[in-house]
Design a protein around this motif. Sequence first.
Motif, PDB file in Angstrom:
ATOM      1  N   ASP A  12       0.825  -1.205   0.000  1.00 28.35           N
ATOM      2  CA  ASP A  12       0.000   0.000   0.000  1.00 28.35           C
ATOM      3  C   ASP A  12       0.863   1.261   0.000  1.00 28.35           C
ATOM      4  OD1 ASP A  12      -2.568   1.349   0.119  1.00 28.35           O
ATOM      5  OD2 ASP A  12      -2.095   1.800   2.213  1.00 28.35           O
ATOM      6  N   ILE A  13       1.912   1.263   0.789  1.00 22.63           N
ATOM      7  CA  ILE A  13       2.827   2.405   0.812  1.00 22.63           C
ATOM      8  C   ILE A  13       3.551   2.523  -0.521  1.00 22.63           C
ATOM      9  CG2 ILE A  13       4.941   3.322   1.862  1.00 22.63           C
ATOM     10  CD1 ILE A  13       3.848   2.267   4.554  1.00 22.63           C
ATOM     11  N   ASP A  15       2.497   1.602  -3.457  1.00 16.46           N
ATOM     12  CA  ASP A  15       1.541   2.142  -4.422  1.00 16.46           C
ATOM     13  C   ASP A  15       1.317   3.632  -4.205  1.00 16.46           C
ATOM     14  OD1 ASP A  15      -0.590   1.847  -6.515  1.00 16.46           O
ATOM     15  OD2 ASP A  15      -1.832   2.481  -4.820  1.00 16.46           O
ATOM     16  N   ALA A  16       1.176   4.033  -2.966  1.00 19.06           N
ATOM     17  CA  ALA A  16       0.944   5.451  -2.673  1.00 19.06           C
ATOM     18  C   ALA A  16       2.124   6.313  -3.113  1.00 19.06           C
ATOM     19  CB  ALA A  16       0.677   5.637  -1.180  1.00 19.06           C
ATOM     20  N   SER A  19       2.689   6.340  -7.247  1.00 17.28           N
ATOM     21  CA  SER A  19       1.566   6.778  -8.076  1.00 17.28           C
ATOM     22  C   SER A  19       1.444   8.295  -8.018  1.00 17.28           C
ATOM     23  CB  SER A  19       0.259   6.168  -7.567  1.00 17.28           C
ATOM     24  OG  SER A  19       0.319   4.766  -7.617  1.00 17.28           O
ATOM     25  N   ARG A  21      -0.366  11.664  -7.609  1.00 16.73           N
ATOM     26  CA  ARG A  21      -1.491  12.124  -6.800  1.00 16.73           C
ATOM     27  C   ARG A  21      -1.829  13.541  -7.245  1.00 16.73           C
ATOM     28  NH1 ARG A  21      -3.105   7.375  -5.040  1.00 16.73           N
ATOM     29  NH2 ARG A  21      -1.708   6.392  -3.576  1.00 16.73           N
TER      30      ARG A  21
END
Length: 65
Positions: A12-13, A15-16, A19, A21
């Motif tokens: 999750d980290i 991906d964050a 990506s 934003r």
Amino acid sequence: IPLEARLFAVVDIWDALCSDRPYRKAWEQQRARDHIASIAGAHLDPHATETFLQFEKEGTFHPCC
């Protein structure tokens, strides 16, 4: 905490960070790797982090979509 949840936290980290934003551009992968490694043992399970980084390094980690 179940193993699946500890692994999900690392992914999750990743991906964050990797990506785009609305408020910032995606980090370069090496910067994301370094950051994830730096928080292993404090915010992330060190074994889950090591496993993820090894898969990512070998090119066997393929994020979906």
